[in-house]
Scaffold this active site. Structure first.
Site, PDB file in Angstrom:
ATOM      1  N   GLN A 169       0.473  -1.132   0.276  1.00 29.88           N
ATOM      2  CA  GLN A 169       0.125  -0.445  -0.235  1.00 29.88           C
ATOM      3  C   GLN A 169       1.342   1.357  -0.067  1.00 29.88           C
ATOM      4  OE1 GLN A 169      -2.599  -0.462   2.911  1.00 29.88           O
ATOM      5  NE2 GLN A 169      -4.204  -1.403   1.424  1.00 29.88           N
ATOM      6  N   ARG A 206     -14.936   3.015 -11.863  1.00 28.92           N
ATOM      7  CA  ARG A 206     -14.421   2.034 -11.474  1.00 28.92           C
ATOM      8  C   ARG A 206     -12.385   2.665 -10.938  1.00 28.92           C
ATOM      9  NH1 ARG A 206      -8.235  -0.580 -13.428  1.00 28.92           N
ATOM     10  NH2 ARG A 206      -8.827  -2.488 -13.449  1.00 28.92           N
ATOM     11  N   ASP A 208      -9.076   1.632  -9.618  1.00 33.38           N
ATOM     12  CA  ASP A 208      -8.143   1.206 -10.226  1.00 33.38           C
ATOM     13  C   ASP A 208      -7.050   1.121  -9.109  1.00 33.38           C
ATOM     14  OD1 ASP A 208      -6.568  -0.229 -12.533  1.00 33.38           O
ATOM     15  OD2 ASP A 208      -5.049   1.179 -11.423  1.00 33.38           O
ATOM     16  N   HIS A 212      -4.163  -1.461  -2.932  1.00 39.97           N
ATOM     17  CA  HIS A 212      -3.086  -1.133  -2.916  1.00 39.97           C
ATOM     18  C   HIS A 212      -2.927   0.552  -2.435  1.00 39.97           C
ATOM     19  CE1 HIS A 212      -0.744  -3.424  -5.496  1.00 39.97           C
ATOM     20  NE2 HIS A 212      -1.480  -3.955  -6.299  1.00 39.97           N
ATOM     21  N   GLU A 245     -11.103  -2.535  -8.503  1.00 38.44           N
ATOM     22  CA  GLU A 245     -10.059  -3.632  -8.161  1.00 38.44           C
ATOM     23  C   GLU A 245      -9.174  -3.871  -7.123  1.00 38.44           C
ATOM     24  OE1 GLU A 245      -6.927  -4.411 -11.526  1.00 38.44           O
ATOM     25  OE2 GLU A 245      -6.773  -2.606 -10.730  1.00 38.44           O
ATOM     26  N   ASN A 308     -11.526  -9.604 -18.099  1.00 36.76           N
ATOM     27  CA  ASN A 308     -11.255  -7.806 -18.494  1.00 36.76           C
ATOM     28  C   ASN A 308      -9.525  -7.650 -19.106  1.00 36.76           C
ATOM     29  OD1 ASN A 308      -9.013  -8.547 -16.406  1.00 36.76           O
ATOM     30  ND2 ASN A 308     -10.120  -6.800 -15.052  1.00 36.76           N
TER      31      ASN A 308
END
Length: 494
Positions: A169, A206, A208, A212, A245, A308
């Site tokens: 992260q 969405r 991404d 993280h 995601e 995807n």
């Protein structure tokens, strides 16, 4: 007592917001999203008006809208290397984007933007120039188009241990400069960017690389966003739909369960397992318990897909357009089975991981062209225009809010099931014919199989099935048939 009441009020408000962020804000019975990967805004607007709305699609996921770095050869992934929040990309400029959103909303198609909140561009040799002409020096973490400077990022480090939360992260995903979302300034710039898109009429995002970013940082950002714009047909106080995601195979420190209360989560296990089943590595009979019993998220939290834009390029169990029979069977099952928030893929042809979208000699993305049957012909695959897929979007609309019933299987790879009294699906993934009297659960009459043909002016261009007064019909799917699936529903009754 006052402190307790205040805490309870804030807790309930947070829960209300998170529940609202699971609502895709669809029109009517529509309930399927299509990802028009790398399409231009003007082409999406026309597709909404001429194809998607008439066939009952609910929404479009679009590629990232903000300015990105220009990479040699123009690989698709350059869109995931932002250098500013200016709305200029190879898909078009802000005016064209706003026009597309308005036109799609006007015909009941919602727009969901793929947004990059985790990072900016990775290292570039010298000064980078973006798609809006903005200059940046990614190696120095200098992005004057926002502006961001080095103090707005986490210190550079590499992810070497995926079970180390700090690395996942706060280090750099494949070298992309990792923003510090705990910073008030960074949060303000991200919220400003998302709010501008909401003002232009988008229905959601969405997110991404959500895993993280710390869930508490995303919770703050999501909770600070404006309500959806009522001038685009959204109800008062409607919240943006969020789907995140989070790639979670069940054995890493950062879990999807940290994010599923904030919004929907991309259910990658669904994609992997449906690929295994329709590739013949798992008998279809086991799909009767498909869904959360397989370790998937709860249905209302799961954004589901066969493939995807990322995993279709990987080797392994995931199906893509290059295995058309299995892909169409898997998609039919996906759209017929009552689980998840469904998204279908619309790809361009690729030979390797970095293949750019169809482009001209000046590296401008070109518009899709169509043959007499409406299929794409110039490098665009357009799975959403395959009859076997768009017909199942109509099927899914016809059976919305009905239960699974009447499951049948042959103990192997032939299955069928009903959706209430509104729809019936049969699949044959064996190397021999399926020929069987089966319970369709449908009212008596003659029905058009929407996989092999279409109902046009009261006549079926493909196979038809006669259903008797007990709901049974003779179902035949030959092992050598190109599609391997048959679908009937009440809106395709002759």
């Amino acid at each position: 007592m006052f402190k307790f009441a205040l805490a309870l009020t804030l807790c309930l408000a947070g829960a209300s917001l998170s529940l609202a962020q699971h609502n895709p804000q669809w029109w009517g019975s529509r309930n399927t999203i299509v990802h028009l990967f790398e399409w231009k805004w003007s082409d999406i607007a026309e597709e909404c008006e001429t194809f998607l709305a008439p066939r009952g699609f609910a929404g479009v996921q679009v590629s990232p809208v903000n300015e990105n770095i220009i990479s040699a050869g123009r690989p698709w992934w350059e869109r995931y290397q932002p250098i500013s929040y200016k709305l200029t990309t190879r898909s078009g400029n802000e005016e064209e984007f706003a026009d597309m959103v308005r036109r799609c909303n006007d015909v009941g198609i919602r727009i969901y933007v793929d947004v990059l909140l985790n990072h900016m561009s990775g290292d570039f040799d010298g000064v980078a120039v973006g798609t809006a002409g903005t200059e940046a020096e990614p190696s120095k973490k200098s992005f004057p188009g926002v502006p961001y400077t080095a103090q707005d990022f986490h210190p550079s480090c590499e992810i070497t241990d995926w079970n180390n939360r700090f690395q996942v992260q706060e280090c750099e995903l494949v070298g992309l400069k990792d923003l510090n979302q705990h910073s008030d300034y960074v949060r303000s710039k991200l919220i400003e960017f998302l709010d501008h898109l909401i003002e232009l009429g988008v229905a959601g995002f969405r997110v991404d690389a959500a895993k993280h970013m710390a869930a508490e940082d995303l919770e703050y950002i999501y909770g600070s966003l404006s309500n959806l714009n009522i001038e685009h047909g959204f109800p008062h106080n409607a919240r943006p739909f969020i789907f995140q995601e989070v790639i979670d195979h069940g054995h890493e420190t950062v879990s999807r369960d940290e994010y599923n209360e904030l919004g929907a989560v991309t259910e990658f296990r669904f994609s992997e397992e449906i690929g295994k089943a329709f590739r013949g590595n798992n008998a279809l009979k086991w799909l009767q318990s498909w869904g959360s019993d397989w370790g998937f998220l709860n249905s209302e939290q799961a954004l589901t897909f066969v493939d995807n834009h990322d995993n279709q390029r990987d080797h392994g169990s995931v199906l893509n357009y290059k295995s058309p029979k299995q892909y169409k069977m898997a998609t039919a099952f996906h759209l017929a089975y009552p689980y998840g928030i469904s998204r279908v893929m619309s790809s361009f042809a690729f030979d390797d991981h970095d293949t750019p979208p169809p482009q001209d000699a000046q590296e401008n993305i070109i518009s899709p062209e169509f043959d007499e049957d409406g299929a794409c012909v110039n490098g665009w695959i357009c799975e959403h225009r395959w009859r076997q897929i768009y017909a199942m979007v109509g099927f899914k609309n016809a059976v919305r809010d009905t239960e699974l019933s009447g499951w049948w299987d042959n103990g192997d790879n032939q299955i069928s099931f009903c959706r209430g009294n509104n729809g019936f699906l049969a699949v044959n993934n064996n190397l021999y014919d399926l020929s069987q009297e089966l319970n369709t659960c449908l009212p008596a009459g003659e029905y058009c199989d929407v996989i092999s043909g279409s109902l046009i002016d009261g006549a079926c261009t493909g196979k038809s099935v006669t259903v008797n007064e007990h709901g049974y019909g003779y179902i035949h799917i030959g092992s050598d048939e190109f599609d391997g699936v048959l679908a009937l529903h009440v809106n395709a009754k002759l």
